[in-house]
Enzyme design. Structure first.
Site, PDB file in Angstrom:
ATOM      1  N   TRP A 134       0.926  -1.235  -0.038  1.00 36.17           N
ATOM      2  CA  TRP A 134      -0.005  -0.028  -0.077  1.00 36.17           C
ATOM      3  C   TRP A 134       0.819   1.160   0.071  1.00 36.17           C
ATOM      4  O   TRP A 134       1.929   1.329   0.897  1.00 36.17           O
ATOM      5  CB  TRP A 134      -0.889   0.030   1.401  1.00 36.17           C
ATOM      6  CG  TRP A 134      -1.884   1.176   1.347  1.00 36.17           C
ATOM      7  CD1 TRP A 134      -2.441   1.898   0.367  1.00 36.17           C
ATOM      8  CD2 TRP A 134      -2.212   2.038   2.311  1.00 36.17           C
ATOM      9  NE1 TRP A 134      -3.021   2.943   0.944  1.00 36.17           N
ATOM     10  CE2 TRP A 134      -3.002   3.081   2.130  1.00 36.17           C
ATOM     11  CE3 TRP A 134      -1.779   1.759   4.040  1.00 36.17           C
ATOM     12  CZ2 TRP A 134      -3.308   3.887   2.935  1.00 36.17           C
ATOM     13  CZ3 TRP A 134      -2.317   2.811   4.893  1.00 36.17           C
ATOM     14  CH2 TRP A 134      -2.879   3.816   4.469  1.00 36.17           C
ATOM     15  N   ASP A 215      -0.832  -5.245   9.242  1.00 33.75           N
ATOM     16  CA  ASP A 215      -1.609  -4.278   8.966  1.00 33.75           C
ATOM     17  C   ASP A 215      -2.964  -5.009   8.570  1.00 33.75           C
ATOM     18  O   ASP A 215      -3.132  -6.027   7.755  1.00 33.75           O
ATOM     19  CB  ASP A 215      -1.253  -3.453   7.448  1.00 33.75           C
ATOM     20  CG  ASP A 215      -2.354  -2.396   7.150  1.00 33.75           C
ATOM     21  OD1 ASP A 215      -3.356  -2.526   7.729  1.00 33.75           O
ATOM     22  OD2 ASP A 215      -2.004  -1.481   6.440  1.00 33.75           O
ATOM     23  N   LYS A 251     -13.453  -0.867   6.201  1.00 29.28           N
ATOM     24  CA  LYS A 251     -13.957  -1.469   5.218  1.00 29.28           C
ATOM     25  C   LYS A 251     -14.901  -2.600   5.843  1.00 29.28           C
ATOM     26  O   LYS A 251     -16.137  -2.561   5.221  1.00 29.28           O
ATOM     27  CB  LYS A 251     -12.645  -2.401   4.328  1.00 29.28           C
ATOM     28  CG  LYS A 251     -11.337  -1.618   4.254  1.00 29.28           C
ATOM     29  CD  LYS A 251     -11.460  -0.405   3.300  1.00 29.28           C
ATOM     30  CE  LYS A 251     -10.187   0.373   3.209  1.00 29.28           C
ATOM     31  NZ  LYS A 251      -9.157   0.375   4.235  1.00 29.28           N
TER      32      LYS A 251
HETATM   33  N1  PLA Z   1      -3.844  -0.516   5.009  1.00 26.32           N
HETATM   34  C1  PLA Z   1      -3.915  -1.080   4.056  1.00 26.32           C
HETATM   35  C2  PLA Z   1      -3.222  -2.191   3.416  1.00 26.32           C
HETATM   36  C3  PLA Z   1      -4.929   0.001   2.996  1.00 26.32           C
HETATM   37  O1  PLA Z   1      -5.444  -0.591   1.855  1.00 26.32           O
HETATM   38  C4  PLA Z   1      -5.613   1.058   3.670  1.00 26.32           C
HETATM   39  C5  PLA Z   1      -6.294   1.798   2.809  1.00 26.32           C
HETATM   40  C6  PLA Z   1      -5.348   1.457   4.879  1.00 26.32           C
HETATM   41  C7  PLA Z   1      -4.391   0.489   5.674  1.00 26.32           C
HETATM   42  C8  PLA Z   1      -5.959   2.648   5.674  1.00 26.32           C
HETATM   43  O2  PLA Z   1      -7.323   2.698   5.708  1.00 26.32           O
HETATM   44  P1  PLA Z   1      -7.925   3.415   6.728  1.00 26.32           P
HETATM   45  O3  PLA Z   1      -7.159   4.378   7.295  1.00 26.32           O
HETATM   46  O4  PLA Z   1      -9.137   3.987   6.072  1.00 26.32           O
HETATM   47  O5  PLA Z   1      -8.594   2.470   7.807  1.00 26.32           O
HETATM   48  N2  PLA Z   1      -6.325   1.955   1.235  1.00 26.32           N
HETATM   49  C9  PLA Z   1      -7.371   2.587   0.490  1.00 26.32           C
HETATM   50  C10 PLA Z   1      -7.385   3.914   0.787  1.00 26.32           C
HETATM   51  C11 PLA Z   1      -8.543   1.802   0.520  1.00 26.32           C
HETATM   52  C12 PLA Z   1      -6.318   5.084   0.143  1.00 26.32           C
HETATM   53  O6  PLA Z   1      -5.006   4.656  -0.193  1.00 26.32           O
HETATM   54  O7  PLA Z   1      -6.811   6.173  -0.094  1.00 26.32           O
HETATM   55  C13 PLA Z   1      -6.648   2.190  -1.047  1.00 26.32           C
HETATM   56  O8  PLA Z   1      -7.560   2.731  -1.948  1.00 26.32           O
HETATM   57  O9  PLA Z   1      -5.646   1.741  -1.081  1.00 26.32           O
END
Ligand code: PLA
Length: 405
Positions: A134, A215, A251
């Site tokens: 991520w 995570d 989610k």
């Molecule tokens: N960890 C992972 C692996 C994630 O994909 C995301 C969110 C988070 C943590 C953090 O989410 P939260 O703070 O809302 O709990 N990733 C998203 C959002 C859904 C983004 O990056 O803008 C994504 O599209 O990858």
């Protein structure tokens, strides 16, 4: 007038945000944004779960509730129930009082508080994340002052796990380094280790004295079952060793904008846990004083009421199943079009996303010609598709692959 900020240069563009703005500014009525990971209903709309609506009604009708500050570590009941959700009802670590959980601002906030804590208290500065991971992981940890390195994870040739490379890289990490592991539904690849592979990962992590930081952003979104999706984490906790867990309700409860999550640190003894907690509070206070109350109240209401909890698990399974149907439909639609290549990875991959294998040129072509937005690394949110839009995406992928090879 002179500006104090006149020497500031524009920040480099964040890839996810760039796609978001491009999609927002596209006037096409058929535009479709599949870049960010937020679940959409068959109607293409954000979904508020019934269990969440019920919990909010109940909270609104309860006149005994106030809006006073929460303590630095958040709502105590929320913390207890969140730890139970990931660690299980029978967790000996919980029974032995060696688990610290504090309410944080969703998954990101939990990672960040964990990162600040580790930067201050872990001897080894190196933190390993998967390649790829991520996009926010490297930012979070390097801003906290840690040195981010990558372990091999995804093999583009097989569109699967580079298990051998992963074990080699973890095995070569400095003792005491932190290793970020995505608990399930790996973002962006959709590739998770099997339980047997997790066991081997655990052995390497423990034998090299690495500190695992899970995570856990997608519990329930991989299999549709909260327990199954917690197996990898529990494997590590049940060996008696230490780990950190960043947990998100964005989610699995659809509480994206409520910013509700938790950081759990499993320690080896109650005494260590007490000290760890005191230091965590020192991280929190200068950062945001104390966390927000509403999301924590919703989650707590659902987790402690067996009726609402059951409703929630049914709705969660419904979301996971809809994603699986979308994977199947997209794969069939590509087969029906005779799109060159093997697209079976769309069904094999797990969670909200598919790592399609499309390259940046193809992604840009699809945005321009078909008004469908996905990330430049080819990641597409399957959770944002509906039966109506599958054919639109299949047409776009087919055109991109045949014309932009
Ligand atoms: N960890 C992972 C692996 C994630 O994909 C995301 C969110 C988070 C943590 C953090 O989410 P939260 O703070 O809302 O709990 N990733 C998203 C959002 C859904 C983004 O990056 O803008 C994504 O599209 O990858």
């Amino acid at each position: 007038m002179d500006s104090s900020f006149s020497s500031i240069v524009p920040a480099p563009q964040d890839p996810i945000l760039t796609v978001y703005f491009a999609s927002r500014d596209d006037p096409s009525p058929v535009k479709l944004n599949l870049s960010g990971g937020s679940y959409r209903s068959e109607e293409g709309k954000p979904l508020v779960l019934q269990a969440v609506r019920r919990a909010e009604q109940q909270l609104a009708n309860d006149m005994s509730r106030d809006k006073d500050y929460l303590p630095l570590d958040g709502l105590a009941e929320f913390n207890k129930l969140s730890a139970k959700l990931i660690l299980g009802d029978e967790s000996s670590a919980v029974k032995e009082n060696r688990v610290v959980t504090i309410q944080c601002l969703s998954g990101t906030g939990s990672l960040r508080v964990g990162a600040e804590f580790l930067a201050k208290h872990n001897q080894e500065r190196v933190i390993l994340v998967s390649n790829p991971t991520w996009g926010n992981h490297p930012n979070i940890f390097s801003l906290a002052g840690m040195s981010v390195e990558y372990y091999r994870y995804y093999d583009p040739k097989t569109r699967g796990l580079d298990f051998k490379g992963m074990l080699e890289d973890l095995g070569a990490a400095p003792s005491g380094a932190i290793v970020v592991l995505q608990a399930c539904a790996h973002n962006p690849t959709g590739v998770d280790p099997t339980l047997k592979q997790w066991e081997q990962i655990r052995q390497v992590v423990r034998s090299k004295s690495l500190l695992p930081f899970f995570d856990n952003a997608y519990q329930g979104f991989a299999s549709g079952d909260l327990e199954s999706d917690a197996q990898a984490v529990r494997m590590f906790v049940n060996d008696g060793g230490e780990c950190l867990i960043a947990q998100s309700f964005a989610k699995n409860m659809g509480l994206y904008g409520e910013r509700i999550g938790a950081l759990t640190i499993v320690c080896t003894s109650e005494d260590v846990a007490r000290k760890v907690k005191s230091q965590l509070l020192l991280v929190v206070r200068p950062m945001y004083l104390s966390p927000p109350i509403h999301g924590a109240s919703i989650v707590t209401t659902i987790l402690k009421n067996s009726d609402m909890y059951n409703d929630w698990t049914v709705e969660l399974k419904g979301m996971a199943n809809r994603i699986l149907r979308m994977r199947k439909q997209l794969n069939e639609a590509l087969q029906a079009r005779g799109t060159p290549g093997d697209w079976s990875h769309i069904i094999r991959q797990i969670g909200m996303f598919s790592f399609t294998g499309l390259n940046e040129k193809q992604v840009r072509f699809i945005a321009k010609e078909y008004h469908i937005y996905m990330n430049y690394d080819g990641r597409v949110s399957i959770a944002g598709l509906s039966s109506k839009t599958v054919s639109q995406l299949a047409d776009a992928i087919h055109a991109a692959v045949t014309r932009m090879a």
